[in-house]
Scaffold this motif. Structure first.
Motif, PDB file in Angstrom:
ATOM      1  N   HIS A  38       8.583  11.679  -8.271  1.00  0.00           N
ATOM      2  CA  HIS A  38       7.615  12.627  -8.837  1.00  0.00           C
ATOM      3  C   HIS A  38       7.503  13.819  -7.908  1.00  0.00           C
ATOM      4  CE1 HIS A  38       4.339  14.392 -10.953  1.00  0.00           C
ATOM      5  NE2 HIS A  38       3.484  14.228  -9.955  1.00  0.00           N
ATOM      6  N   LEU A  39       7.793  15.008  -8.446  1.00  0.00           N
ATOM      7  CA  LEU A  39       7.639  16.240  -7.683  1.00  0.00           C
ATOM      8  C   LEU A  39       6.229  16.755  -7.917  1.00  0.00           C
ATOM      9  CD1 LEU A  39      11.074  17.959  -8.506  1.00  0.00           C
ATOM     10  CD2 LEU A  39      10.513  16.286  -6.722  1.00  0.00           C
ATOM     11  N   THR A  40       5.402  16.718  -6.875  1.00  0.00           N
ATOM     12  CA  THR A  40       3.995  17.074  -7.022  1.00  0.00           C
ATOM     13  C   THR A  40       3.819  18.587  -7.047  1.00  0.00           C
ATOM     14  OG1 THR A  40       3.467  17.227  -4.656  1.00  0.00           O
ATOM     15  CG2 THR A  40       3.466  15.015  -5.649  1.00  0.00           C
ATOM     16  N   VAL A  58       5.559   5.825  -2.154  1.00  0.00           N
ATOM     17  CA  VAL A  58       5.977   6.421  -0.883  1.00  0.00           C
ATOM     18  C   VAL A  58       5.900   7.935  -1.024  1.00  0.00           C
ATOM     19  CG1 VAL A  58       7.800   6.665   0.830  1.00  0.00           C
ATOM     20  CG2 VAL A  58       7.551   4.513  -0.424  1.00  0.00           C
ATOM     21  N   PHE A  59       5.183   8.591  -0.125  1.00  0.00           N
ATOM     22  CA  PHE A  59       5.158  10.051  -0.042  1.00  0.00           C
ATOM     23  C   PHE A  59       6.236  10.475   0.946  1.00  0.00           C
ATOM     24  CE2 PHE A  59       1.017   9.022  -1.660  1.00  0.00           C
ATOM     25  CZ  PHE A  59       0.661  10.086  -2.478  1.00  0.00           C
ATOM     26  N   GLU A  60       7.223  11.208   0.448  1.00  0.00           N
ATOM     27  CA  GLU A  60       8.358  11.612   1.278  1.00  0.00           C
ATOM     28  C   GLU A  60       8.217  13.080   1.690  1.00  0.00           C
ATOM     29  OE1 GLU A  60      13.275  11.875   1.088  1.00  0.00           O
ATOM     30  OE2 GLU A  60      12.146  10.998  -0.585  1.00  0.00           O
ATOM     31  N   GLY A  61       8.021  13.303   2.981  1.00  0.00           N
ATOM     32  CA  GLY A  61       7.872  14.658   3.487  1.00  0.00           C
ATOM     33  C   GLY A  61       9.207  15.343   3.689  1.00  0.00           C
ATOM     34  N   ALA A  62       9.140  16.635   3.941  1.00  0.00           N
ATOM     35  CA  ALA A  62      10.339  17.433   4.210  1.00  0.00           C
ATOM     36  C   ALA A  62      10.164  18.190   5.513  1.00  0.00           C
ATOM     37  CB  ALA A  62      10.603  18.411   3.064  1.00  0.00           C
ATOM     38  N   GLN A  63      11.276  18.614   6.118  1.00  0.00           N
ATOM     39  CA  GLN A  63      11.285  19.302   7.410  1.00  0.00           C
ATOM     40  C   GLN A  63      10.565  18.448   8.472  1.00  0.00           C
ATOM     41  OE1 GLN A  63       9.968  21.608   4.610  1.00  0.00           O
ATOM     42  NE2 GLN A  63      12.140  21.661   4.162  1.00  0.00           N
ATOM     43  N   GLY A  64       9.839  19.083   9.393  1.00  0.00           N
ATOM     44  CA  GLY A  64       9.165  18.336  10.439  1.00  0.00           C
ATOM     45  C   GLY A  64       7.923  19.067  10.899  1.00  0.00           C
ATOM     46  N   ALA A 102       6.911   4.708  -7.179  1.00  0.00           N
ATOM     47  CA  ALA A 102       7.556   6.019  -7.189  1.00  0.00           C
ATOM     48  C   ALA A 102       7.624   6.574  -5.774  1.00  0.00           C
ATOM     49  CB  ALA A 102       6.797   6.997  -8.085  1.00  0.00           C
ATOM     50  N   VAL A 103       8.535   7.527  -5.593  1.00  0.00           N
ATOM     51  CA  VAL A 103       8.574   8.370  -4.392  1.00  0.00           C
ATOM     52  C   VAL A 103       8.012   9.719  -4.786  1.00  0.00           C
ATOM     53  CG1 VAL A 103      10.053   9.569  -2.746  1.00  0.00           C
ATOM     54  CG2 VAL A 103      10.538   7.189  -3.355  1.00  0.00           C
ATOM     55  N   LEU A 104       7.004  10.180  -4.059  1.00  0.00           N
ATOM     56  CA  LEU A 104       6.355  11.456  -4.344  1.00  0.00           C
ATOM     57  C   LEU A 104       6.748  12.472  -3.281  1.00  0.00           C
ATOM     58  CD1 LEU A 104       4.517   9.147  -5.656  1.00  0.00           C
ATOM     59  CD2 LEU A 104       2.716  10.860  -5.687  1.00  0.00           C
ATOM     60  N   ARG A 105       7.305  13.593  -3.721  1.00  0.00           N
ATOM     61  CA  ARG A 105       7.650  14.679  -2.800  1.00  0.00           C
ATOM     62  C   ARG A 105       6.451  15.621  -2.713  1.00  0.00           C
ATOM     63  NH1 ARG A 105      13.020  15.261  -1.858  1.00  0.00           N
ATOM     64  NH2 ARG A 105      12.176  16.469  -0.122  1.00  0.00           N
ATOM     65  N   PHE A 106       6.028  15.972  -1.493  1.00  0.00           N
ATOM     66  CA  PHE A 106       4.766  16.692  -1.361  1.00  0.00           C
ATOM     67  C   PHE A 106       4.834  17.951  -0.499  1.00  0.00           C
ATOM     68  CE2 PHE A 106       4.905  13.513   1.983  1.00  0.00           C
ATOM     69  CZ  PHE A 106       4.423  14.172   3.098  1.00  0.00           C
ATOM     70  N   GLY A 139       0.807  -1.212   0.000  1.00  0.00           N
ATOM     71  CA  GLY A 139       0.000   0.000   0.000  1.00  0.00           C
ATOM     72  C   GLY A 139       0.841   1.262   0.000  1.00  0.00           C
ATOM     73  N   HIS A 140       0.147   2.381  -0.152  1.00  0.00           N
ATOM     74  CA  HIS A 140       0.816   3.685  -0.163  1.00  0.00           C
ATOM     75  C   HIS A 140       1.114   4.138   1.265  1.00  0.00           C
ATOM     76  CE1 HIS A 140      -0.407   3.623  -4.284  1.00  0.00           C
ATOM     77  NE2 HIS A 140      -1.679   3.786  -4.018  1.00  0.00           N
ATOM     78  N   VAL A 141       2.297   4.706   1.469  1.00  0.00           N
ATOM     79  CA  VAL A 141       2.682   5.191   2.795  1.00  0.00           C
ATOM     80  C   VAL A 141       3.207   6.616   2.676  1.00  0.00           C
ATOM     81  CG1 VAL A 141       3.203   2.901   3.699  1.00  0.00           C
ATOM     82  CG2 VAL A 141       5.011   4.228   2.604  1.00  0.00           C
ATOM     83  N   ALA A 142       3.014   7.396   3.726  1.00  0.00           N
ATOM     84  CA  ALA A 142       3.562   8.748   3.814  1.00  0.00           C
ATOM     85  C   ALA A 142       4.501   8.812   5.002  1.00  0.00           C
ATOM     86  CB  ALA A 142       2.453   9.784   3.963  1.00  0.00           C
ATOM     87  N   VAL A 143       5.690   9.366   4.786  1.00  0.00           N
ATOM     88  CA  VAL A 143       6.728   9.445   5.818  1.00  0.00           C
ATOM     89  C   VAL A 143       6.890  10.902   6.223  1.00  0.00           C
ATOM     90  CG1 VAL A 143       9.150   9.035   6.339  1.00  0.00           C
ATOM     91  CG2 VAL A 143       7.890   7.409   4.903  1.00  0.00           C
TER      92      VAL A 143
END
Length: 396
Positions: free
Chosen positions: A70-72, A207-213, A32-36, A3-7
């Motif tokens: 993929h850069l969203t 995978v949705f890859e987050g940035a910062q916190g 893919a890794v999606l940057r969001f 399944g799809h996961v977001a980090v």
């Protein structure tokens, strides 16, 4: 893990999102890794078993595993910084797609960002100096802010870049040079429409890859020491409502740059090879695990489905490391940061001021760090990480 996961990082960033994403890509097929969120200021460190290391900024942290990025539309895309990162990676442009509606960061955004931060002197906010916030701010008041799709029309791109320079001020870079560079970017990468995200999600687990916190979130962090980006799961959930939410924390809390940090303790002395003082963010700061702030992050992020706990090798070599369960402000002891009204920056600034004069109160040294963190944050630990390599991690 299917399944799809977001980090998403449940702290101030630097908890290990990159190495978690790398592990997920190494251990199960990912479309893919999606940057969001965020932009070129991200710094996600990945080290492979062969010793190869890269600090990912715009490319996804699955790139060394051959997983596309993929850069969203929620990303701020910096073509000049992207070119430098691509060169360090061997130019894997075949693995990259970019939403045409994503904002473009330019040299004038970056220069304006650095001028503004420099003028603050001792009151710096802790910017990375890459112009991401300036790009977001400009777009809020300028409907014609340059976007990725504009690179396919050099005349429109030139007009919009000239407007940015006229508004933010010259930085010595000719508009025509930027037009030429951005046009090459448009000829090199795959620029797509908004439906492409849905296509990727339909083709396989992403995978949705987050940035910062979360504690740096533009609306939920301690204003003004925050980022101009939504760092919770909100953007990922907008793109994929069914995504599984993974919150990342270290066994100790860190903060790179200025702002309140209740549990900071320089005596712990936990230096890092890939994190240190830089001219824009400032010092890399470390402290005890802040259960109060991380609980707040879980709450304002809308909850998490599971946790990834990194740096589990550190407590063994740092016997003074503890978990902070409550705060003390004067004579008041408290163990919950109550979320304020949505999008109330005055409230967040007042909260930050209070936290700046707050100190740890009750602390504990657990025998089982994963169990202790799980119980305090109210979510199961899915992934344990004892080092930078994929082989240093295990699923529970």
């Amino acid at each position: 893990m299917n399944g799809h996961v977001a980090v998403v990082d449940l702290g101030y960033g630097d908890a290990g999102k990159g190495t978690v994403v790398d592990f997920l890509c190494a251990t199960s097929p990912r479309r893919a890794v999606l940057r969001f969120n965020g932009g070129a200021q991200a710094a996600h460190n990945v080290t492979t078993e062969t010793g190869r290391h890269h600090t990912f900024a715009q490319f996804g942290s699955g790139t060394l595993r051959g997983v596309p990025t993929h850069l969203t539309r929620f990303m701020v895309v910096d073509p000049l910084a992207l070119a430098g990162e691509a060169a360090a990676l061997g130019n894997p442009f075949h693995l990259l797609s970019v939403d045409g509606n994503a904002l473009l960061a330019t040299p004038w955004h970056r220069a304006a960002n650095r001028r503004r931060e420099t003028r603050r002197g001792a009151e710096r906010h802790g910017s990375c100096g890459m112009g991401v916030g300036e790009t977001m701010a400009y777009a809020q008041t300028h409907p014609d802010a340059p976007r990725v799709g504009d690179v396919l029309s050099p005349s429109r791109l030139r007009q919009r870049l000239a407007a940015v320079r006229a508004t933010l001020g010259d930085c010595g870079v000719p508009v025509d040079d930027v037009v030429d560079a951005f046009t090459v970017f448009g000829e090199t990468v795959r620029i797509v429409g908004s439906s492409y995200t849905e296509q990727l999600l339909a083709e396989g687990p992403c995978v949705f890859e987050g940035a910062q916190g979360v504690l740096l979130d533009e609306w939920r962090g301690w204003h003004p020491h925050t980022t101009w980006s939504t760092t919770t799961f909100d953007n990922a959930r907008e793109l994929c409502p069914s995504v599984r939410r993974i919150g990342v924390v270290r066994t100790y809390t860190t903060r790179h740059g200025a702002g309140p940090f209740v549990t900071e303790d320089p005596s712990l002395y936990l230096p890092e090879r890939h994190n240190g003082r830089d001219p824009w963010q400032g010092a890399f700061r470390t402290g005890h695990f802040d259960a109060v702030a991380h609980r707040y992050a879980v709450e304002v992020a809308g909850g998490v489905d599971a946790l990834a706990v990194t740096h589990l090798d550190v407590p063994e070599r740092c016997p003074d490391l503890r978990i902070v369960d409550s705060y003390r402000t004067g004579d008041e002891v408290w163990d919950r940061i109550v979320p304020g009204p949505p999008r109330d920056l005055d409230h967040q600034e007042a909260l930050g001021a209070r936290l700046s004069v707050t100190r740890p109160d009750q602390t504990t040294r657990p025998d089982d760090w994963c169990a202790a963190i799980s119980s305090r944050l109210g979510a199961p630990v899915l992934l344990e990480s004892y080092g930078p390599l994929s082989s240093d991690k295990k699923l529970r």
